[in-house]
Design a protein around this motif. Structure first.
Motif, PDB file in Angstrom:
ATOM      1  N   PHE A 242       0.889  -1.144  -0.054  1.00 32.23           N
ATOM      2  CA  PHE A 242      -0.057  -0.028   0.100  1.00 32.23           C
ATOM      3  C   PHE A 242       0.972   1.108  -0.021  1.00 32.23           C
ATOM      4  O   PHE A 242       0.574   2.235  -0.987  1.00 32.23           O
ATOM      5  CB  PHE A 242      -0.923  -0.004   1.285  1.00 32.23           C
ATOM      6  N   ILE A 243       1.842   1.221   0.872  1.00 34.72           N
ATOM      7  CA  ILE A 243       2.810   2.480   0.883  1.00 34.72           C
ATOM      8  C   ILE A 243       3.620   2.686  -0.320  1.00 34.72           C
ATOM      9  O   ILE A 243       3.430   3.832  -0.716  1.00 34.72           O
ATOM     10  CB  ILE A 243       3.662   2.245   2.135  1.00 34.72           C
ATOM     11  N   LEU A 244       4.079   1.700  -0.932  1.00 40.34           N
ATOM     12  CA  LEU A 244       4.769   1.939  -2.231  1.00 40.34           C
ATOM     13  C   LEU A 244       3.830   2.095  -3.372  1.00 40.34           C
ATOM     14  O   LEU A 244       4.326   3.162  -4.276  1.00 40.34           O
ATOM     15  CB  LEU A 244       5.511   0.704  -2.483  1.00 40.34           C
ATOM     16  N   SER A 245       2.812   1.864  -3.378  1.00 44.80           N
ATOM     17  CA  SER A 245       1.763   2.102  -4.440  1.00 44.80           C
ATOM     18  C   SER A 245       1.247   3.478  -4.251  1.00 44.80           C
ATOM     19  O   SER A 245       1.278   4.254  -5.260  1.00 44.80           O
ATOM     20  CB  SER A 245       0.469   1.355  -4.295  1.00 44.80           C
ATOM     21  N   ALA A 246       1.154   3.971  -3.126  1.00 44.98           N
ATOM     22  CA  ALA A 246       0.812   5.435  -2.803  1.00 44.98           C
ATOM     23  C   ALA A 246       2.145   6.337  -3.324  1.00 44.98           C
ATOM     24  O   ALA A 246       1.697   7.216  -3.720  1.00 44.98           O
ATOM     25  CB  ALA A 246       0.415   5.714  -1.368  1.00 44.98           C
ATOM     26  N   LEU A 247       3.225   5.750  -2.770  1.00 44.84           N
ATOM     27  CA  LEU A 247       4.400   6.752  -3.263  1.00 44.84           C
ATOM     28  C   LEU A 247       4.530   6.806  -4.679  1.00 44.84           C
ATOM     29  O   LEU A 247       4.705   7.650  -5.189  1.00 44.84           O
ATOM     30  CB  LEU A 247       5.680   5.951  -2.435  1.00 44.84           C
ATOM     31  N   SER A 248       4.492   5.559  -5.577  1.00 40.21           N
ATOM     32  CA  SER A 248       4.645   5.702  -6.719  1.00 40.21           C
ATOM     33  C   SER A 248       3.501   6.395  -7.568  1.00 40.21           C
ATOM     34  O   SER A 248       3.890   7.361  -8.519  1.00 40.21           O
ATOM     35  CB  SER A 248       4.350   3.988  -7.335  1.00 40.21           C
ATOM     36  N   LEU A 249       2.292   6.628  -6.911  1.00 37.25           N
ATOM     37  CA  LEU A 249       1.321   7.584  -7.563  1.00 37.25           C
ATOM     38  C   LEU A 249       1.630   8.878  -7.317  1.00 37.25           C
ATOM     39  O   LEU A 249       1.528   9.591  -8.213  1.00 37.25           O
ATOM     40  CB  LEU A 249      -0.143   7.051  -7.046  1.00 37.25           C
TER      41      LEU A 249
END
Length: 335
Positions: A242-249
């Motif tokens: 979740f954290i990396l997905s948010a960071l990528s976005l």
């Protein structure tokens, strides 16, 4: 051994694999300690041999021919460093069972201390390493591992505990009920509960022979300890995802805005793309590996294969059945 004797029975259980140099001195040491310090108890020494390729079995059989207190289980093949010792515990009939390695790194002179603590009402008496004569780096890594596993475990685990200790027959009975085909004994004891106490000891160097542990066996034990008693790695994989997905976005949005604002001066960046691809690929592979470890445990449970297949038994009474398949037993020697 006179089974009509009403004294309590102590079973010393020793798993062995290629320990031809150690089994006889170990038995002699145990016999001396029991005769001198614990004469009020009956005792027997159960050796479970994991299909040794040296003369371990021949030596054990020669000893058993002279002393009916020696019991032997010979495995049909090598069933690994986890299943064979656990099976030996399940086959032990003593009022108390003491699990002890053959290499003298688990000192036999601790037996009286175990028994005294057991008589005080403790169902489990655990030996924990205070110091060790093994490689300092390896000992440090082990200590860090134990602390890490304890910190993420769903139950309170014991640091520097290797399985060496005394187990009341009530604990052995609970283990039989669990029917676990690939158990992590160090965590299983804590899962079962009951009153326990610890005794510290200084682990000496191996005197004879070579260790049978290698990178794979140590890794296998380490991962089993983590996956058997903690859901944290799986939860961590979800949270990191979740954290990396948010960071990528967020990075994608920022990069898009900068590109729109500085269209001519904002070239496409090869380096950020490569770094991002390798980083996220590494994270994915790591957590796929963690997921694979949990799936492996599920597969092991579903297959429900026997802990051990016996080739033969020596010096067991005819009425002593195996836990898993009494119809396939073979009895030899003194009855």
């Amino acid at each position: 051994m006179n089974d009509t004797d009403d004294r309590k029975l102590i079973t010393i259980m020793t798993p062995c694999y290629n320990e031809a140099e150690n089994v006889k001195p170990l038995f002699q040491s145990v016999a001396r300690i029991m005769a001198e310090q614990l004469p009020e108890y009956r005792w027997e020494h159960l050796f479970i041999d994991n299909c040794s390729t040296d003369h371990t079995v021949d030596i054990l059989k020669g000893m058993a021919a002279d002393d009916p207190r020696i019991k032997i289980i010979v495995n049909a093949r090598n069933f690994g460093h986890i299943r064979s010792p656990y099976y030996g515990l399940l086959q032990s009939r003593g009022d108390a069972v003491i699990s002890m390695a053959a290499d003298f790194q688990e000192p036999p002179d601790m037996i009286p201390r175990f028994v005294r603590k057991w008589e005080e009402g403790n169902k489990v008496v655990v030996a924990v390493k205070k110091t060790s004569k093994e490689n300092r780096i390896l000992y440090g890594i082990r200590s860090l591992y134990y602390k890490f596993v304890r910190s993420i475990s769903d139950v309170e685990l014991i640091d520097n505990y290797t399985g060496f200790g005394l187990y009341d027959q009530r604990i052995i009975e609970e283990m039989r009920k669990l029917d676990d085909p690939y158990p992590y004994i160090r965590g299983l004891i804590c899962e079962i509960g009951f009153k326990h106490t610890t005794i510290e000891f200084d682990q000496p160097k191996r005197i004879r022979g070579i260790t049978k542990n290698n990178f794979y066996t140590l890794y296998d034990m380490a991962m089993l300890g983590i996956t058997s008693h903690s859901k944290l790695p799986l939860r961590l994989a979800t949270m990191v995802g979740f954290i990396l997905s948010a960071l990528s976005l967020l990075v994608a949005v920022v990069y898009l805005i900068l590109k729109l604002v500085m269209w001519q001066n904002m070239p496409m960046g090869t380096a950020p793309i490569l770094i991002g691809v390798f980083f996220f690929s590494a994270v994915q592979l790591f957590f796929i590996g963690i997921l694979g470890e949990y799936i492996l445990i599920i597969l092991t449970q579903v297959q429900h294969r026997p802990l051990v297949v016996e080739a033969e038994r020596v010096n067991f009474p005819p009425d002593h059945s195996t836990v898993q398949d009494p119809e396939t037993e073979h009895y030899h020697g003194d009855t």
